[in-house]
Design a protein around this motif. Structure first.
Motif, mmCIF file in Angstrom:
data_model
loop_
_atom_site.group_PDB
_atom_site.id
_atom_site.type_symbol
_atom_site.label_atom_id
_atom_site.label_comp_id
_atom_site.label_asym_id
_atom_site.label_seq_id
_atom_site.Cartn_x
_atom_site.Cartn_y
_atom_site.Cartn_z
ATOM 1 N N SER A 266 82.883 -24.129 36.292
ATOM 2 C CA SER A 266 82.212 -23.188 37.203
ATOM 3 C C SER A 266 82.711 -21.767 36.968
ATOM 4 O O SER A 266 81.927 -20.800 36.996
ATOM 5 N N PHE A 267 84.007 -21.610 36.737
ATOM 6 C CA PHE A 267 84.562 -20.276 36.475
ATOM 7 C C PHE A 267 83.966 -19.685 35.190
ATOM 8 O O PHE A 267 83.557 -18.513 35.174
ATOM 9 N N LYS A 269 81.163 -20.475 33.757
ATOM 10 C CA LYS A 269 79.747 -20.192 33.981
ATOM 11 C C LYS A 269 79.584 -18.856 34.707
ATOM 12 O O LYS A 269 78.700 -18.057 34.378
ATOM 13 N N TRP A 270 80.436 -18.630 35.721
ATOM 14 C CA TRP A 270 80.378 -17.353 36.442
ATOM 15 C C TRP A 270 80.725 -16.201 35.524
ATOM 16 O O TRP A 270 80.050 -15.156 35.532
ATOM 17 N N LEU A 271 81.768 -16.374 34.716
ATOM 18 C CA LEU A 271 82.185 -15.317 33.789
ATOM 19 C C LEU A 271 81.080 -15.021 32.785
ATOM 20 O O LEU A 271 80.796 -13.855 32.478
ATOM 21 N N SER A 273 77.817 -15.557 33.155
ATOM 22 C CA SER A 273 76.675 -14.895 33.811
ATOM 23 C C SER A 273 76.960 -13.428 34.102
ATOM 24 O O SER A 273 76.047 -12.600 34.125
ATOM 25 N N ALA A 274 78.243 -13.091 34.305
ATOM 26 C CA ALA A 274 78.604 -11.704 34.625
ATOM 27 C C ALA A 274 78.739 -10.831 33.388
ATOM 28 O O ALA A 274 78.513 -9.615 33.468
ATOM 29 N N GLU A 281 73.660 -17.926 26.139
ATOM 30 C CA GLU A 281 74.334 -18.770 27.121
ATOM 31 C C GLU A 281 74.929 -19.984 26.417
ATOM 32 O O GLU A 281 74.252 -20.661 25.649
#
Length: 480
Positions: A266-267, A269-271, A273-274, A281
């Motif tokens: 999850s971390f 994925k967040w990184l 996307s940011a 991707e």
């Protein structure tokens, strides 16, 4: 999908596994081929499902079983969901309860084995991608990343194939999962059949170091039973059941490992996307199970640092992994789409034949030149694992070396510790399709070709030219 349908779906899987075990005990051919009960149960579920029973009854004029066979649509939906969940449990436990060796220790025992294992795994990508570039894409119109199916189905097995379902779906190739599951079935059955044929050949020609002529597995071993005098505990009671059931404790450790893996994924994925999601991707398409394995490694580091009472039992973890894998396989095979394989029968056969020829050819022509000693026993386990799962390799290894007198078993174990984080469902397997879809197949092909050449050079020019240790040691072998 009601709670009752979920519960009944799980209970029915247990019944099918029990029926499959009875078939294994009674069916001589299944015994001689060492077919796992989960494969038999998956075959029974497939026979009773919509793709076989449903089509047969439809051809006879009745549509009663066309939608779901003897089952219900809700039950099949539960089965389709289970593999993606259970494979994370399997991978999270790969290192739990196993002492993580130092790099020097692992390299000394398993260096030749690792070079050969890397050769098999990277070679599956090389031959698969070349097949896709030259034939599958231009002739059959399949995406180029279909070349990864050999490694996903053969080296990865049913669990990896099932766990990659969302990745195939996101890249517009949903039938890829069915093809991978079909290849996994071909691989595991061929691994056992071809492996036993090669062991007989090795005995007749004097290539085996321990197994001699007329040495065959016992009737009980073929039936999958353990003689009374050889039975051992399935796990050790490291905590008192009045405080917590030992099985519950070890399930909790697996759950923590999976949750840590989920948090890590999850971390990232967040990184992603940011920072760079607009360009490409990667982590958005990575499944949970290889990251759950990293969670398991972190939990094992904590265990080694703080578990002074040694309450984590390796065998208990392996029982939970084995349970998860049995349920996973039967659920995956029971929902396998034969129509997807039939629609892509030409590519499927080409992938299967190419994968089989590579694994068998590597064993016959390369193993003896890359292993400093006991090449047959060392190589047969790796060949079986590259065509099925770890259990396939271990079955062949135990047939070729029943008393475990050679270094093959510990070397196999340490090789798995180094190889599994990357191949057979590891990070490379998870990233292969996103990398090829975003950057083109050439990048992955170049990387795998470099790794293949490097592994061959190390095996042929370094390990293959010096004598190896003759004294067997002990090492853990992670379940697959």
């Amino acid at each position: 999908m009601s709670p009752d349908s979920i519960g009944f779906a799980l209970l029915l899987l247990g019944v099918l596994l029990l029926v499959a075990k009875i078939i294994r005990v009674k069916w001589r051919l299944a015994q001689k081929l060492f077919i796992p009960s989960s494969i038999i149960g998956g075959g029974v579920a497939l026979l009773l499902g919509p793709d076989i029973l449903g089509r047969i009854t439809s051809a006879l004029g009745s549509d009663r079983f066309a939608e779901a066979g003897l089952f219900s649509p809700e039950l099949l939906d539960v089965w389709r969901t289970l593999p993606g969940l259970l494979i994370s449990m399997v991978f999270a436990g790969l290192f739990l309860g196993h002492r993580l060796p130092s790099l020097r220790e692992a390299g000394r025992v398993a260096g030749p084995q690792l070079a050969f294992g890397m050769t098999l795994a990277s070679g599956q990508y090389v031959v698969g991608i070349l097949l896709a570039l030259l034939i599958l894409a231009p002739v059959f119109g399949l995406p180029v990343f279909s070349g990864a199916l050999i490694e996903i189905g053969f080296e990865g097995g049913h669990g990896t194939a099932a766990g990659m379902g969302d990745t195939f779906e996101k890249f517009g190739f949903p039938e890829g999962q069915d093809l991978a599951l079909g290849l996994a079935t071909v691989g595991i059955l061929s691994g056992i059949i071809v492996g036993i044929v090669l062991i007989n050949w090795g005995v007749r020609t004097g290539k085996t170091a321990e197994l001699k002529k007329n040495a065959t597995p016992s009737v009980s071993e073929q039936a999958g039973l353990v003689e009374k005098e050889r039975r051992r505990s399935a796990g050790t009671l490291t905590v008192h059941p009045s405080s917590i059931e030992p099985l519950t404790l070890h399930f909790g450790l697996l759950a923590v490992a999976v949750i840590i893996g989920w948090l890590i994924l999850s971390f990232f994925k967040w990184l992603e996307s940011a920072l760079w999601a607009d360009s490409f991707e990667l982590f958005a398409h990575v499944p949970l199970f290889p990251i759950a394995m990293i969670g398991g490694i972190l939990v094992q580091f904590a265990i080694q640092a703080f578990d002074r009472h040694e309450i984590v039992d390796q065998q208990m973890i392996e029982r939970l992994q084995g349970f998860s894998l049995d349920i996973l396989i039967i659920a995956a095979l029971g929902t396998l789409s034969l129509q997807a394989i039939a629609d892509n029968l030409g590519p499927f056969l080409l992938l299967a034949i190419t994968g089989l020829l590579w694994s068998i050819g590597a064993f016959v022509f390369l193993a003896r030149r890359m292993m400093p000693d006991y090449w047959f026993e060392r190589g047969i386990g790796d060949m079986g694992q590259s065509m099925g799962v770890t259990a396939t390799g271990l079955i062949l290894l135990r047939i070729a070396d029943p008393e475990l007198r050679t270094p093959a078993y510990p070397a196999f174990g340490y090789k798995q510790l180094a190889l599994e984080p990357f191949f057979g469902g590891g990070l490379v397997t998870a990233a292969a399709i996103p990398v090829m879809a975003n950057f083109g197949a050439g990048w992955l092909l170049a990387g795998m070709l470099t790794l293949l050449i490097g592994s061959l050079a190390v095996g042929l020019l370094h390990f293959g030219r010096k004598p190896g240790p003759k004294e067997p040691t002990t090492a853990p072998v992670p379940a697959d």
